[in-house]
Enzyme design. Structure first.
Site, PDB file in Angstrom:
ATOM      1  CE1 TYR A  78     -29.617  18.257  19.395  1.00  0.00           C
ATOM      2  CE2 TYR A  78     -30.382  16.569  17.882  1.00  0.00           C
ATOM      3  CZ  TYR A  78     -30.627  17.690  18.638  1.00  0.00           C
ATOM      4  OH  TYR A  78     -31.886  18.258  18.636  1.00  0.00           O
ATOM      5  CG  LEU A 137     -43.234   9.665  24.750  1.00  0.00           C
ATOM      6  CD1 LEU A 137     -42.543   8.315  24.591  1.00  0.00           C
ATOM      7  CD2 LEU A 137     -44.690   9.474  25.177  1.00  0.00           C
ATOM      8  NE  ARG A 149     -35.899  17.569  27.384  1.00  0.00           N
ATOM      9  CZ  ARG A 149     -36.796  18.493  27.047  1.00  0.00           C
ATOM     10  NH1 ARG A 149     -38.003  18.485  27.593  1.00  0.00           N
ATOM     11  NH2 ARG A 149     -36.506  19.437  26.165  1.00  0.00           N
ATOM     12  N   GLY A 150     -39.205  11.098  28.371  1.00  0.00           N
ATOM     13  CA  GLY A 150     -39.443   9.836  29.062  1.00  0.00           C
ATOM     14  C   GLY A 150     -40.303   9.970  30.299  1.00  0.00           C
ATOM     15  CB  SER A 188     -42.130   6.968  28.474  1.00  0.00           C
ATOM     16  OG  SER A 188     -41.437   6.583  29.659  1.00  0.00           O
TER      17      SER A 188
END
Length: 336
Positions: free
Chosen positions: A58, A211, A213-214, A217
């Site tokens: 990452y 979620l 990746r939003g 959300s």
């Protein structure tokens, strides 16, 4: 708030019922604020979150260094409760490109040595290859991690994005505590073949992307501008008509959330929590505000009527678009 706990498989540690996925603090979802990221990790530990998930690739080690700094500056009692889950094996280049995966035993130990240093810890609690290296039998990769367990550098063996057959082969090689898989209301492929196998073998699931990746959300809008380095700018589910369709599902979910007096994100996370004690959702909160919202999901109680309403509003396979671009889908071993 007292966060309940769940156990990673039959061989793994007891962890908080929600874990913190830290990837977005370093990469793939636009700019992040370092100070706020560290404050969010501190707030998570203070609230009783114990599981911190990362990958050595990452932002080419940035995320591990970030977590290392957060642990180093946390109160001793909070630092001692933290459990690290680390993915390894992805190969990067200086421009940020992806070059495949390396699961050779020598590479496994090399990756681990660097992760221990960056995190500032003497052991990794759960260690797993991010994607299966097609050129190396999973038995060899898992065997190398098992040697690290024997030497005290790793506590438990995990897997990531693998299919049922690979899980069986890995479990026949050494005890597997946990498999990390994408699982959400609109990403339910693991239910067909993978979950039955993990449950048969006593292996837990840490669910990432709860979620999406939003996307589910409740905060993502169709006019949101995404930078070129934001993963979602290239994700099929966030493109054109796909996005419009998927956001209509979110609006259906919003109606149910409003009826219960909770946020869309809380309802979506609570749904994952309801799927079984063997599933630990990872929330990708990058700020203390979003963390607090996610933790609120632990107070959401879903009865049979609630679950039926959610299923009717967002049926399985109702989302459109693959969860990764086609080039990335080619690296997946899992069947979802």
């Amino acid at each position: 708030m007292t966060i309940p706990t769940r156990t990673l498989g039959t061989t793994g540690p007891q962890v908080s019922a929600l874990g913190l996925g830290c990837m977005g603090m370093s990469a793939l979802y636009g700019e992040a604020d370092r100070a706020e990221s560290i404050a969010t990790i501190h707030a998570a530990l203070e609230a009783g979150v114990t599981l911190l998930d990362t990958g050595d690739f990452y932002a080419m080690g940035h995320n591990e260094l970030l977590i290392g700094e957060a642990l180093r500056t946390a109160p001793a009692a909070r630092r001692e409760q933290a459990l690290t889950s680390v993915k390894f094996g992805a190969l990067r280049d200086p421009a940020g490109g992806w070059s495949g995966y390396d699961g050779r035993p020598a590479a496994v130990k090399n990756f681990a040595a660097y992760s221990l240093q960056r995190l500032g810890v003497d052991h990794i609690d759960v260690y797993r290859i991010a994607r299966v290296d097609p050129g190396v039998p999973i038995e060899e990769t898992v065997g190398a991690i098992a040697e690290l367990v024997e030497q005290g550098y790793v506590r438990h063996i995990g897997l990531s994005e693998v299919g049922a057959d690979t899980i069986r082969r890995a479990a026949a090689t050494a005890p597997i505590a946990d498999v990390q898989l994408e699982y959400a209301l609109i990403t339910r492929g693991i239910e067909d073949r993978i979950l039955p196998v993990t449950r048969e073998l006593g292996i837990s699931v840490t669910a990432y992307g709860v979620l999406s990746r939003g996307l589910i959300s409740g905060h993502f809008t169709p006019d949101r501008q995404l930078g070129a380095t934001d993963f979602r700018a290239h994700s099929p589910r966030f493109q054109g008509e796909n996005l419009q369709h998927n956001l209509t599902l979110v609006e259906q979910l919003r109606k149910l959330a409003e009826q219960k007096g909770v946020s869309v994100a809380q309802l979506a996370i609570a749904w994952v929590l309801s799927r079984g004690e063997d599933i630990v959702p990872l929330v990708g909160a990058r700020t203390r505000e979003r963390l607090a919202e996610s933790l609120g999901a632990l107070d959401v109680v879903l009865d049979a009527a609630d679950l039926a309403a959610i299923e009717a509003a967002v049926p399985a396979d109702s989302a459109v678009g693959e969860r990764y671009p086609s080039a990335m889908m080619a690296h997946l071993d899992s069947e979802h």
